[in-house]
Scaffold this motif. Structure first.
Motif, PDB file in Angstrom:
ATOM      1  N   ASN A 375      52.737 -31.234 -19.277  1.00  0.00           N
ATOM      2  CA  ASN A 375      53.265 -31.331 -20.638  1.00  0.00           C
ATOM      3  C   ASN A 375      52.182 -31.736 -21.635  1.00  0.00           C
ATOM      4  O   ASN A 375      52.142 -31.238 -22.762  1.00  0.00           O
ATOM      5  N   LEU A 376      51.282 -32.631 -21.213  1.00  0.00           N
ATOM      6  CA  LEU A 376      50.147 -32.993 -22.068  1.00  0.00           C
ATOM      7  C   LEU A 376      49.272 -31.764 -22.321  1.00  0.00           C
ATOM      8  O   LEU A 376      48.765 -31.575 -23.433  1.00  0.00           O
ATOM      9  N   GLY A 377      49.117 -30.927 -21.310  1.00  0.00           N
ATOM     10  CA  GLY A 377      48.345 -29.695 -21.476  1.00  0.00           C
ATOM     11  C   GLY A 377      48.951 -28.774 -22.513  1.00  0.00           C
ATOM     12  O   GLY A 377      48.248 -28.182 -23.338  1.00  0.00           O
ATOM     13  N   TYR A 378      50.271 -28.644 -22.497  1.00  0.00           N
ATOM     14  CA  TYR A 378      50.954 -27.800 -23.484  1.00  0.00           C
ATOM     15  C   TYR A 378      50.747 -28.333 -24.905  1.00  0.00           C
ATOM     16  O   TYR A 378      50.452 -27.578 -25.840  1.00  0.00           O
ATOM     17  N   VAL A 379      50.913 -29.645 -25.059  1.00  0.00           N
ATOM     18  CA  VAL A 379      50.760 -30.258 -26.383  1.00  0.00           C
ATOM     19  C   VAL A 379      49.313 -30.138 -26.864  1.00  0.00           C
ATOM     20  O   VAL A 379      49.051 -29.833 -28.033  1.00  0.00           O
ATOM     21  N   SER A 380      48.363 -30.358 -25.956  1.00  0.00           N
ATOM     22  CA  SER A 380      46.945 -30.238 -26.312  1.00  0.00           C
ATOM     23  C   SER A 380      46.603 -28.812 -26.729  1.00  0.00           C
ATOM     24  O   SER A 380      45.790 -28.595 -27.638  1.00  0.00           O
ATOM     25  N   LEU A 381      47.226 -27.844 -26.074  1.00  0.00           N
ATOM     26  CA  LEU A 381      46.993 -26.445 -26.430  1.00  0.00           C
ATOM     27  C   LEU A 381      47.462 -26.162 -27.850  1.00  0.00           C
ATOM     28  O   LEU A 381      46.764 -25.495 -28.631  1.00  0.00           O
ATOM     29  N   ALA A 382      48.636 -26.690 -28.211  1.00  0.00           N
ATOM     30  CA  ALA A 382      49.154 -26.481 -29.566  1.00  0.00           C
ATOM     31  C   ALA A 382      48.211 -27.077 -30.606  1.00  0.00           C
ATOM     32  O   ALA A 382      47.891 -26.432 -31.622  1.00  0.00           O
ATOM     33  N   TYR A 383      47.742 -28.299 -30.349  1.00  0.00           N
ATOM     34  CA  TYR A 383      46.827 -28.953 -31.286  1.00  0.00           C
ATOM     35  C   TYR A 383      45.512 -28.182 -31.386  1.00  0.00           C
ATOM     36  O   TYR A 383      44.958 -28.003 -32.478  1.00  0.00           O
ATOM     37  N   ALA A 384      45.012 -27.702 -30.244  1.00  0.00           N
ATOM     38  CA  ALA A 384      43.737 -26.976 -30.221  1.00  0.00           C
ATOM     39  C   ALA A 384      43.827 -25.665 -31.004  1.00  0.00           C
ATOM     40  O   ALA A 384      42.879 -25.277 -31.696  1.00  0.00           O
ATOM     41  N   ILE A 385      44.959 -24.983 -30.905  1.00  0.00           N
ATOM     42  CA  ILE A 385      45.138 -23.730 -31.664  1.00  0.00           C
ATOM     43  C   ILE A 385      45.092 -24.036 -33.153  1.00  0.00           C
ATOM     44  O   ILE A 385      44.418 -23.343 -33.934  1.00  0.00           O
ATOM     45  N   GLY A 386      45.814 -25.078 -33.565  1.00  0.00           N
ATOM     46  CA  GLY A 386      45.795 -25.453 -34.980  1.00  0.00           C
ATOM     47  C   GLY A 386      44.406 -25.843 -35.441  1.00  0.00           C
ATOM     48  O   GLY A 386      43.961 -25.446 -36.524  1.00  0.00           O
ATOM     49  N   PHE A 387      43.691 -26.600 -34.613  1.00  0.00           N
ATOM     50  CA  PHE A 387      42.346 -27.045 -34.952  1.00  0.00           C
ATOM     51  C   PHE A 387      41.395 -25.857 -35.072  1.00  0.00           C
ATOM     52  O   PHE A 387      40.566 -25.793 -35.993  1.00  0.00           O
ATOM     53  N   ALA A 388      41.521 -24.883 -34.135  1.00  0.00           N
ATOM     54  CA  ALA A 388      40.634 -23.717 -34.142  1.00  0.00           C
ATOM     55  C   ALA A 388      40.856 -22.852 -35.372  1.00  0.00           C
ATOM     56  O   ALA A 388      39.915 -22.284 -35.927  1.00  0.00           O
ATOM     57  N   VAL A 389      42.099 -22.755 -35.798  1.00  0.00           N
ATOM     58  CA  VAL A 389      42.423 -21.943 -36.979  1.00  0.00           C
ATOM     59  C   VAL A 389      42.113 -22.708 -38.256  1.00  0.00           C
ATOM     60  O   VAL A 389      41.703 -22.128 -39.264  1.00  0.00           O
ATOM     61  N   GLY A 390      42.290 -24.030 -38.221  1.00  0.00           N
ATOM     62  CA  GLY A 390      42.178 -24.837 -39.429  1.00  0.00           C
ATOM     63  C   GLY A 390      40.798 -24.838 -40.056  1.00  0.00           C
ATOM     64  O   GLY A 390      40.670 -24.786 -41.282  1.00  0.00           O
ATOM     65  N   ALA A 391      39.747 -24.897 -39.235  1.00  0.00           N
ATOM     66  CA  ALA A 391      38.384 -24.973 -39.778  1.00  0.00           C
ATOM     67  C   ALA A 391      38.022 -23.729 -40.589  1.00  0.00           C
ATOM     68  O   ALA A 391      37.604 -23.845 -41.753  1.00  0.00           O
ATOM     69  N   PRO A 392      38.165 -22.500 -40.036  1.00  0.00           N
ATOM     70  CA  PRO A 392      37.854 -21.322 -40.859  1.00  0.00           C
ATOM     71  C   PRO A 392      38.819 -21.139 -42.023  1.00  0.00           C
ATOM     72  O   PRO A 392      38.428 -20.647 -43.088  1.00  0.00           O
ATOM     73  N   LEU A 393      40.092 -21.538 -41.833  1.00  0.00           N
ATOM     74  CA  LEU A 393      41.062 -21.416 -42.921  1.00  0.00           C
ATOM     75  C   LEU A 393      40.663 -22.283 -44.103  1.00  0.00           C
ATOM     76  O   LEU A 393      40.757 -21.855 -45.267  1.00  0.00           O
ATOM     77  N   PHE A 394      40.194 -23.486 -43.828  1.00  0.00           N
ATOM     78  CA  PHE A 394      39.728 -24.369 -44.900  1.00  0.00           C
ATOM     79  C   PHE A 394      38.557 -23.715 -45.642  1.00  0.00           C
ATOM     80  O   PHE A 394      38.483 -23.764 -46.875  1.00  0.00           O
ATOM     81  N   GLY A 395      37.655 -23.083 -44.873  1.00  0.00           N
ATOM     82  CA  GLY A 395      36.517 -22.405 -45.499  1.00  0.00           C
ATOM     83  C   GLY A 395      36.942 -21.245 -46.382  1.00  0.00           C
ATOM     84  O   GLY A 395      36.380 -21.043 -47.472  1.00  0.00           O
ATOM     85  N   VAL A 396      37.934 -20.504 -45.945  1.00  0.00           N
ATOM     86  CA  VAL A 396      38.437 -19.370 -46.739  1.00  0.00           C
ATOM     87  C   VAL A 396      39.064 -19.872 -48.043  1.00  0.00           C
ATOM     88  O   VAL A 396      38.794 -19.338 -49.131  1.00  0.00           O
ATOM     89  N   ILE A 397      39.897 -20.906 -47.931  1.00  0.00           N
ATOM     90  CA  ILE A 397      40.556 -21.447 -49.127  1.00  0.00           C
ATOM     91  C   ILE A 397      39.522 -22.022 -50.094  1.00  0.00           C
ATOM     92  O   ILE A 397      39.585 -21.797 -51.310  1.00  0.00           O
ATOM     93  N   LYS A 398      38.547 -22.729 -49.548  1.00  0.00           N
ATOM     94  CA  LYS A 398      37.482 -23.293 -50.403  1.00  0.00           C
ATOM     95  C   LYS A 398      36.701 -22.178 -51.090  1.00  0.00           C
ATOM     96  O   LYS A 398      36.349 -22.283 -52.275  1.00  0.00           O
ATOM     97  N   GLY A 399      36.442 -21.086 -50.358  1.00  0.00           N
ATOM     98  CA  GLY A 399      35.710 -19.968 -50.943  1.00  0.00           C
ATOM     99  C   GLY A 399      36.492 -19.258 -52.039  1.00  0.00           C
ATOM    100  O   GLY A 399      35.915 -18.828 -53.046  1.00  0.00           O
TER     101      GLY A 399
END
Length: 442
Positions: A375-399
């Protein structure tokens, strides 16, 4: 018969339990610190040495995070079946081996492979390993504080690993950290050997309790009664069918969207508003606040429960992002920027427990001990997906707009994520009470 077995069990001293916590903290400080925390310091020297683009090389972190999170549920499923020392040693061997792959690589695929192997290895001894150890030695009372102490090892490790890494890099490169290039790949072999040696030493002592040991602070006559207090919960298959588990996971995913920018872009943003010395001091204050935040956050989990502790963490994070928005509307060098930056460091640091020890604490507390690793693995996967998408998304919005608008999106992500997490945790706690009541009736 059970009473006789309980009487034959021997209690474990609190000092020995906290020795296990110390080993977990040491794991976070050195093996995990080398595997994950110092890697960003190698980015510019490697990019300059092999003439990669910055964007192409930094994909190493995205690939590593995604693959590591995909592997995490599998590691969690294996932990109850395989001796923990073996699992720990596998992880150490993978992460140390990854540094040797770094040392012989000259092309991007080799570095990508090394980054992935390193992250997968750290899942064994850190992402899954540390919570597994703490949850066994502290099944109920004091678990939050123990997890907080263990995970503050990463912040402690950064304090001495960062300058040590910079000093070693300086010895094997020409030029400064931003524009210089490596004359030798020896730093990777040095850190690979260090990771392996420290990991082997820790592996010689770290373990879960034996069957004849009592880890709860009660007398032998109460052992059987106290053992029932550990909520066993649902299987991983049952958890996946729960609506509120998915809402909880979506909350962590959206939370990850916001945390990516806070972790990856705060220094680059502050560089546009403050001197390098001031940014460095803010980073140091954040590190110290992070140590306090991990331990105090664990105490809040133990004392106040999940919902109240996460509400506190969410409030601190929202304040920290609002301070970034405040800084963004002021010119470079304004005195108020430095004051607000220090405020950001303190409030953000005090909330780190929500995404460091928080997933491990909440997963077991909400869904039970039966399938805690999976269950910790499932939750960590969800957070990791958000984290992986969040960094480039922030860059796009800033741009497309500017830093102010990008930080406004960040505060929305964090707020929505925390609201979903708190609501879901309250509903799951109610389901937990209903399950316990039904079981006691039967």
């Amino acid at each position: 018969m059970n009473d006789k077995l309980a009487i034959n069990k021997k209690p474990v001293s609190e000092s020995y339990k906290y020795f296990m916590v110390f080993l977990c903290m040491l794991t976070q400080a050195i093996p995990y610190g080398i595997a994950q925390l110092i890697q960003p310091l190698f980015v510019h020297p490697l990019v300059n040495t092999f003439h990669f683009t910055l964007a192409s090389y930094t994909l190493i972190f995205t690939f590593g995070a995604i693959v590591g999170s995909l592997v995490s549920p599998l590691v969690g499923r294996a932990l109850p079946k395989v001796n923990f020392k073996i699992m720990y040693l596998i992880g150490i061997a993978l992460s140390a081996g990854a540094y040797f792959i770094f040392g012989i690589s000259t092309k991007l695929p080799g570095f990508y492979l090394a980054g992935i192997v390193c992250m997968v290895g750290s899942t064994f001894y850190s992402g899954q390993g540390v919570p597994w150890i703490i949850n066994h030695w502290f099944p109920s009372k004091g678990r939050g504080v123990a997890l907080g102490i263990a995970f503050c090892g990463g912040s402690i490790g950064e304090i001495f690993l960062q300058p040590l890494t910079q000093g070693i890099l300086k010895k094997y490169m020409v030029g400064n950290a931003k524009t210089g290039y490596l004359t030798s790949m020896m730093p990777f072999f040095i850190f690979g050997i260090a990771l392996l040696i420290v990991g082997l030493i820790i592996a010689a002592f770290i373990r879960i309790p034996r069957k004849d040991e009592i880890v709860t602070s009660v007398v032998a006559k109460q052992t059987q009664a106290s053992s029932t207090h550990e909520f066993q919960g649902w299987s991983s298959e049952q958890v996946l069918k729960m609506k509120w588990f998915w809402i909880f996971s979506i909350g962590f995913l959206i939370f990850g969207l916001g945390m990516a920018s806070l972790n990856e872009d705060y220094a680059a943003f502050l560089d546009t508003k403050l001197s390098l010395t001031q940014v460095g001091l803010i980073g140091s204050v954040f590190g110290m606040a992070g140590i306090i935040g991990n331990v105090s956050g664990g105490y809040l989990f133990d004392r106040l429960g999940i919902a109240k502790a996460m509400a506190y963490a969410g409030t601190m994070l929202v304040i920290s992002i609002l301070l970034m928005i405040f800084i963004s509307v002021h010119p470079y060098g304004a005195n108020i920027n430095y004051i607000a930056g220090m405020g950001y460091a303190i409030t953000s640091g005090l909330s780190v427990f929500s995404y460091m020890s928080g997933p491990a604490f909440m997963t077991k507390s909400l869904f039970g001990a039966k399938a805690q690793g999976v269950n910790l693995g499932y939750v960590s996967l969800a957070y990791a997906i958000g984290f992986a998408v969040g960094a480039p998304l922030f860059g796009v919005i800033k741009g497309m707009f500017n830093f102010t608008v990008a930080w406004c999106f960040t505060v929305c992500f964090v707020s929505v994520g925390f609201i979903l997490l708190i609501i879901a945790s309250l509903r799951i706690k109610q389901l937990q009470k209903n399950l316990i009541a039904d079981t006691s009736v039967k």
